[in-house]
Design a protein around this motif. Sequence first.
Motif, PDB file in Angstrom:
ATOM      1  N   LYS A 261      39.544  48.822  47.210  1.00 40.62           N
ATOM      2  CA  LYS A 261      39.870  47.419  47.432  1.00 40.62           C
ATOM      3  C   LYS A 261      41.354  47.179  47.130  1.00 40.62           C
ATOM      4  O   LYS A 261      41.822  47.425  46.016  1.00 40.62           O
ATOM      5  CB  LYS A 261      39.006  46.518  46.558  1.00 40.62           C
ATOM      6  CG  LYS A 261      37.537  46.521  46.974  1.00 40.62           C
ATOM      7  CD  LYS A 261      36.726  45.507  46.184  1.00 40.62           C
ATOM      8  CE  LYS A 261      35.278  45.493  46.682  1.00 40.62           C
ATOM      9  NZ  LYS A 261      34.451  44.506  45.946  1.00 40.62           N
ATOM     10  N   VAL A 262      42.071  46.703  48.148  1.00 42.67           N
ATOM     11  CA  VAL A 262      43.522  46.528  48.036  1.00 42.67           C
ATOM     12  C   VAL A 262      43.851  45.258  47.253  1.00 42.67           C
ATOM     13  O   VAL A 262      43.387  44.166  47.601  1.00 42.67           O
ATOM     14  CB  VAL A 262      44.169  46.463  49.429  1.00 42.67           C
ATOM     15  CG1 VAL A 262      45.658  46.165  49.326  1.00 42.67           C
ATOM     16  CG2 VAL A 262      43.937  47.779  50.182  1.00 42.67           C
ATOM     17  N   GLN A 263      44.651  45.417  46.237  1.00 43.35           N
ATOM     18  CA  GLN A 263      45.085  44.279  45.417  1.00 43.35           C
ATOM     19  C   GLN A 263      46.390  43.675  45.949  1.00 43.35           C
ATOM     20  O   GLN A 263      46.542  42.463  46.002  1.00 43.35           O
ATOM     21  CB  GLN A 263      45.282  44.713  43.957  1.00 43.35           C
ATOM     22  CG  GLN A 263      45.772  43.603  43.025  1.00 43.35           C
ATOM     23  CD  GLN A 263      44.783  42.458  42.904  1.00 43.35           C
ATOM     24  OE1 GLN A 263      43.573  42.678  42.849  1.00 43.35           O
ATOM     25  NE2 GLN A 263      45.279  41.232  42.886  1.00 43.35           N
ATOM     26  N   SER A 264      47.315  44.549  46.345  1.00 43.71           N
ATOM     27  CA  SER A 264      48.609  44.058  46.835  1.00 43.71           C
ATOM     28  C   SER A 264      49.272  45.126  47.697  1.00 43.71           C
ATOM     29  O   SER A 264      48.860  46.285  47.713  1.00 43.71           O
ATOM     30  CB  SER A 264      49.522  43.678  45.665  1.00 43.71           C
ATOM     31  OG  SER A 264      49.820  44.821  44.883  1.00 43.71           O
TER      32      SER A 264
ATOM     33  N   GLY B 191      43.649  37.327  46.809  1.00 47.51           N
ATOM     34  CA  GLY B 191      43.303  36.105  46.104  1.00 47.51           C
ATOM     35  C   GLY B 191      42.748  35.068  47.055  1.00 47.51           C
ATOM     36  O   GLY B 191      42.995  35.119  48.270  1.00 47.51           O
ATOM     37  N   ARG B 192      42.028  34.109  46.502  1.00 51.62           N
ATOM     38  CA  ARG B 192      41.383  33.094  47.327  1.00 51.62           C
ATOM     39  C   ARG B 192      42.384  32.316  48.170  1.00 51.62           C
ATOM     40  O   ARG B 192      42.113  31.954  49.316  1.00 51.62           O
ATOM     41  CB  ARG B 192      40.596  32.128  46.433  1.00 51.62           C
ATOM     42  CG  ARG B 192      39.768  31.096  47.205  1.00 51.62           C
ATOM     43  CD  ARG B 192      38.976  30.216  46.270  1.00 51.62           C
ATOM     44  NE  ARG B 192      39.878  29.431  45.409  1.00 51.62           N
ATOM     45  CZ  ARG B 192      39.442  28.589  44.475  1.00 51.62           C
ATOM     46  NH1 ARG B 192      38.149  28.460  44.247  1.00 51.62           N
ATOM     47  NH2 ARG B 192      40.312  27.905  43.750  1.00 51.62           N
ATOM     48  N   ASP B 193      43.553  32.042  47.604  1.00 50.40           N
ATOM     49  CA  ASP B 193      44.550  31.236  48.297  1.00 50.40           C
ATOM     50  C   ASP B 193      45.658  32.062  48.951  1.00 50.40           C
ATOM     51  O   ASP B 193      46.554  31.491  49.583  1.00 50.40           O
ATOM     52  CB  ASP B 193      45.188  30.242  47.310  1.00 50.40           C
ATOM     53  CG  ASP B 193      44.167  29.282  46.721  1.00 50.40           C
ATOM     54  OD1 ASP B 193      43.237  28.882  47.445  1.00 50.40           O
ATOM     55  OD2 ASP B 193      44.307  28.952  45.522  1.00 50.40           O
TER      56      ASP B 193
END
Length: 248
Positions: A119-122, A139-141
Amino acid sequence: MTRRRSQHFGRKYINGAGLFERMLILLVILIVIGVTIGLVLPRVSPKLAEMTGRYRATGTAAQTLDSLAVDDHPSSRGYDREKFGYRQTDVDGNGCDVRDDVLGRDLDDVRYTQRGSCKVQSGVLEDPYTGDEIHFQRGRDTSAAVQIDHVVALQNAWQSGASAWSAKKRYEFGNDMYNLIAVDGAANQEKSSASAAYWLPENSGYRCEYVARQIGVKDKYGLTVTTQEKRAMLGVLHSCPGQAVPEE
């Protein structure tokens, strides 16, 4: 007397110079009109575009495009995005759906949510559609800043032949990484389900590869093109002689 002659000569010179300047301006205007006609008319008239060679292209992309069947009566009746099962499969069994797989492939400086995770975070995306650099943060936003685009849109695929496929084949198409790329979210929304006849990337430097990939996808799955779509693709390929179909 000498003064009158001098004034008369001056007027003749000025009038002569003025005539020359007017003729020069007229010549420039005619040249501009001619160039404009040469550029605009082929775009307006398909027949003229064919005569001027605008739809001539070389390379495997053009050859493959020529082999695709043409259907000028596509129908979207019965279309439902859910029928393609996007993000509902995990073909490689790594525990992630295809969105994270594409992010991991297309982003630079990728960081995952934890060690050993898929799962890619950034990461950083050099967006092919706009040419912009996008710093992705999960992130959600923030996640929607980078979206995964079906190069051949699902609706376009449906009306190009996918309506007759089995559910298994549609799921394969909907999650095929050959047809998926990470792109700027706004550009993806702008494109929506449009074919090359109605939408091309803002980044002109990517258009040849974009069209070539669409052709590769349509060839892989036996999908059709419309006459208008084919002309638009050839118009792009005309500017990049020898363009190849991207490999998987």
